[in-house]
Design a protein around this motif. Structure first.
Motif, mmCIF file in Angstrom:
data_model
loop_
_atom_site.group_PDB
_atom_site.id
_atom_site.type_symbol
_atom_site.label_atom_id
_atom_site.label_comp_id
_atom_site.label_asym_id
_atom_site.label_seq_id
_atom_site.Cartn_x
_atom_site.Cartn_y
_atom_site.Cartn_z
ATOM 1 N N ALA A 41 0.836 -1.206 0.000
ATOM 2 C CA ALA A 41 0.000 0.000 0.000
ATOM 3 C C ALA A 41 0.868 1.252 0.000
ATOM 4 O O ALA A 41 1.942 1.283 0.598
ATOM 5 C CB ALA A 41 -0.922 0.002 1.211
ATOM 6 N N ASP A 42 0.365 2.289 -0.645
ATOM 7 C CA ASP A 42 1.060 3.566 -0.609
ATOM 8 C C ASP A 42 1.069 4.145 0.800
ATOM 9 O O ASP A 42 2.004 4.853 1.178
ATOM 10 C CB ASP A 42 0.389 4.560 -1.553
ATOM 11 C CG ASP A 42 0.579 4.203 -3.028
ATOM 12 O OD1 ASP A 42 1.465 3.378 -3.338
ATOM 13 O OD2 ASP A 42 -0.164 4.759 -3.862
ATOM 14 N N ALA A 43 0.022 3.866 1.565
ATOM 15 C CA ALA A 43 -0.074 4.342 2.945
ATOM 16 C C ALA A 43 -0.778 3.282 3.781
ATOM 17 O O ALA A 43 -1.775 2.699 3.343
ATOM 18 C CB ALA A 43 -0.835 5.666 3.013
ATOM 19 N N VAL A 44 -0.260 3.029 4.978
ATOM 20 C CA VAL A 44 -0.888 2.104 5.917
ATOM 21 C C VAL A 44 -1.485 2.921 7.057
ATOM 22 O O VAL A 44 -0.817 3.793 7.625
ATOM 23 C CB VAL A 44 0.123 1.083 6.473
ATOM 24 C CG1 VAL A 44 -0.518 0.236 7.563
ATOM 25 C CG2 VAL A 44 0.648 0.194 5.351
ATOM 26 N N VAL A 45 -2.752 2.646 7.372
ATOM 27 C CA VAL A 45 -3.471 3.379 8.406
ATOM 28 C C VAL A 45 -3.872 2.397 9.508
ATOM 29 O O VAL A 45 -4.676 1.486 9.281
ATOM 30 C CB VAL A 45 -4.739 4.055 7.842
ATOM 31 C CG1 VAL A 45 -5.427 4.881 8.923
ATOM 32 C CG2 VAL A 45 -4.406 4.909 6.623
ATOM 33 N N ARG A 77 -5.798 6.164 12.208
ATOM 34 C CA ARG A 77 -7.155 6.722 12.240
ATOM 35 C C ARG A 77 -7.555 6.906 13.694
ATOM 36 O O ARG A 77 -7.631 5.932 14.452
ATOM 37 C CB ARG A 77 -8.165 5.825 11.520
ATOM 38 C CG ARG A 77 -9.589 6.373 11.660
ATOM 39 C CD ARG A 77 -10.561 5.853 10.620
ATOM 40 N NE ARG A 77 -10.996 4.494 10.860
ATOM 41 C CZ ARG A 77 -12.052 3.934 10.247
ATOM 42 N NH1 ARG A 77 -12.766 4.630 9.372
ATOM 43 N NH2 ARG A 77 -12.363 2.682 10.478
ATOM 44 N N VAL A 78 -7.800 8.156 14.070
ATOM 45 C CA VAL A 78 -8.167 8.467 15.444
ATOM 46 C C VAL A 78 -9.681 8.624 15.542
ATOM 47 O O VAL A 78 -10.374 8.836 14.544
ATOM 48 C CB VAL A 78 -7.468 9.751 15.932
ATOM 49 C CG1 VAL A 78 -5.957 9.557 15.929
ATOM 50 C CG2 VAL A 78 -7.852 10.961 15.088
ATOM 51 N N VAL A 103 -5.794 10.154 10.315
ATOM 52 C CA VAL A 103 -7.063 10.206 9.599
ATOM 53 C C VAL A 103 -8.126 10.459 10.651
ATOM 54 O O VAL A 103 -8.308 9.637 11.561
ATOM 55 C CB VAL A 103 -7.329 8.888 8.847
ATOM 56 C CG1 VAL A 103 -8.698 8.923 8.168
ATOM 57 C CG2 VAL A 103 -6.234 8.630 7.818
ATOM 58 N N LEU A 104 -8.796 11.590 10.565
ATOM 59 C CA LEU A 104 -9.766 11.992 11.580
ATOM 60 C C LEU A 104 -11.147 11.464 11.214
ATOM 61 O O LEU A 104 -11.746 11.893 10.226
ATOM 62 C CB LEU A 104 -9.797 13.515 11.716
ATOM 63 C CG LEU A 104 -10.805 14.075 12.715
ATOM 64 C CD1 LEU A 104 -10.502 13.590 14.135
ATOM 65 C CD2 LEU A 104 -10.812 15.597 12.652
ATOM 66 N N GLY A 121 0.249 19.506 17.443
ATOM 67 C CA GLY A 121 1.455 20.315 17.365
ATOM 68 C C GLY A 121 1.565 21.173 16.132
ATOM 69 O O GLY A 121 2.500 21.958 15.995
ATOM 70 N N GLY A 122 0.633 21.028 15.196
ATOM 71 C CA GLY A 122 0.593 21.901 14.033
ATOM 72 C C GLY A 122 1.323 21.416 12.805
ATOM 73 O O GLY A 122 1.188 22.006 11.732
ATOM 74 N N ALA A 123 2.122 20.353 12.915
ATOM 75 C CA ALA A 123 2.907 19.894 11.765
ATOM 76 C C ALA A 123 2.479 18.524 11.255
ATOM 77 O O ALA A 123 3.006 18.055 10.242
ATOM 78 C CB ALA A 123 4.384 19.856 12.132
ATOM 79 N N THR A 124 1.554 17.867 11.917
ATOM 80 C CA THR A 124 1.125 16.525 11.526
ATOM 81 C C THR A 124 -0.008 16.606 10.512
ATOM 82 O O THR A 124 -1.026 17.254 10.771
ATOM 83 C CB THR A 124 0.640 15.731 12.755
ATOM 84 O OG1 THR A 124 1.696 15.659 13.714
ATOM 85 C CG2 THR A 124 0.215 14.321 12.363
ATOM 86 N N PRO A 125 0.122 15.964 9.343
ATOM 87 C CA PRO A 125 -0.958 15.998 8.352
ATOM 88 C C PRO A 125 -2.237 15.357 8.890
ATOM 89 O O PRO A 125 -2.189 14.335 9.574
ATOM 90 C CB PRO A 125 -0.397 15.176 7.187
ATOM 91 C CG PRO A 125 1.082 15.148 7.397
ATOM 92 C CD PRO A 125 1.292 15.199 8.873
#
Length: 282
Positions: A41-45, A77-78, A103-104, A121-125
């Protein structure tokens, strides 16, 4: 919007998250470091939300935190901003070295994204997962919220909220709303919900439909879906051939615009080749 792909992500052999096609969900209770590292996968969540019973939330949250502290890397995912678990999730994840982004779940307001981003913290996507009629209605506002990175469609919960059928025609409207909202917000293309049913023909057909609407990624429930999504949502060999040929011709002509179709075709050709390079480097 012209997407500038991150050179560091390319050199590390990862597909940049701006253009990631397959987003594999793995329940925190089934977290396996080998499976995460070995996924195509391109991204694992890692999922702390729907996949985890309320009685196990804190235990599984700690499992995920230890994974991210000990060399593991993943998105998480939170739980949604209005839940009792949101604050604990973001506070425990903040600053962890392996956290690539969150992922919200069940995003319905722009403030949900901004408050999450700020608390991290302002820097997390932050990928805003839109899963309800209200979220779809507010999609353009969410797409312009400070801290938002990309939109995603929670098709299962959307169907539960609205009562619509699991049919392409019923889901075309919310998907298109997310595509338009992403463009308005200057975001990359949105991420579609997963295929609930397995089988290459079904996953392929649903991925092609999503791509035709302008979505550029999909959530995946199983590793077997990943390869199909990656193939369908990458430029085809025919597209790459056309793009290369057009650019060669355009350069040979001194990059002189000949008619009104040249600039749109130039943009499309450059985008196709940029994506092809990003995916081939992964």
């Amino acid at each position: 919007m012209t997407m500038q792909l991150d050179a560091g992500a390319r050199s590390a052999g990862r597909v940049p998250p701006e253009v990631a096609r397959s987003w594999l969900l793995i329940a925190a209770s089934r977290l396996d470091a080998v499976a995460v590292a070995g996924s195509q996968a391109d991204a694992v969540v890692i999922d702390l939300e729907d996949a985890i019973d309320a009685s196990r939330k804190e235990v599984e949250r700690e499992r995920v935190a230890r994974f991210l502290e000990s060399g593991g890397e993943a998105w998480v995912r939170v739980n949604d901003r209005t839940s009792a678990f949101w604050a604990g999730d973001v506070d425990r994840l903040r600053g962890l070295p392996g956290l690539l982004g969150v992922v919200l779940a069940k995003t319905e307001e722009a403030a949900h994204v901004t408050e999450t981003a700020e608390r991290l913290g302002g820097a997390t996507p932050v990928v805003a997962l839109i899963e309800s009629a209200l979220g779809v209605e507010n999609a353009a506002l969410i797409a312009r919220a400070p801290g938002v990175f990309r939109l995603a469609f929670g098709s299962g919960d959307y169907r539960r909220d609205t009562g619509v059928a699991n049919k392409e025609v019923a889901l075309a409207y919310p998907r298109s709303r997310l595509v338009v909202a992403s463009r308005v917000g200057g975001l990359p293309g949105p991420i579609d919900g997963p295929s609930v049913l397995d089988g290459a023909p079904i996953v392929t057909e649903q991925s092609q439909s999503a791509a035709a609407l302008g979505l550029t990624g999909r959530l995946c429930l199983r590793e077997t879906q990943v390869g199909i999504v990656n193939e369908v949502m990458a430029p085809s060999a025919e597209d790459v051939s056309w793009a290369g040929g057009f650019l060669d011709e355009f350069e040979a002509n001194g990059r002189v615009v000949r008619d009104g179709s040249d600039l749109p075709r130039l943009g499309r050709a450059e985008r196709i080749l940029e994506l092809d390079r990003a995916f081939r480097a992964s």
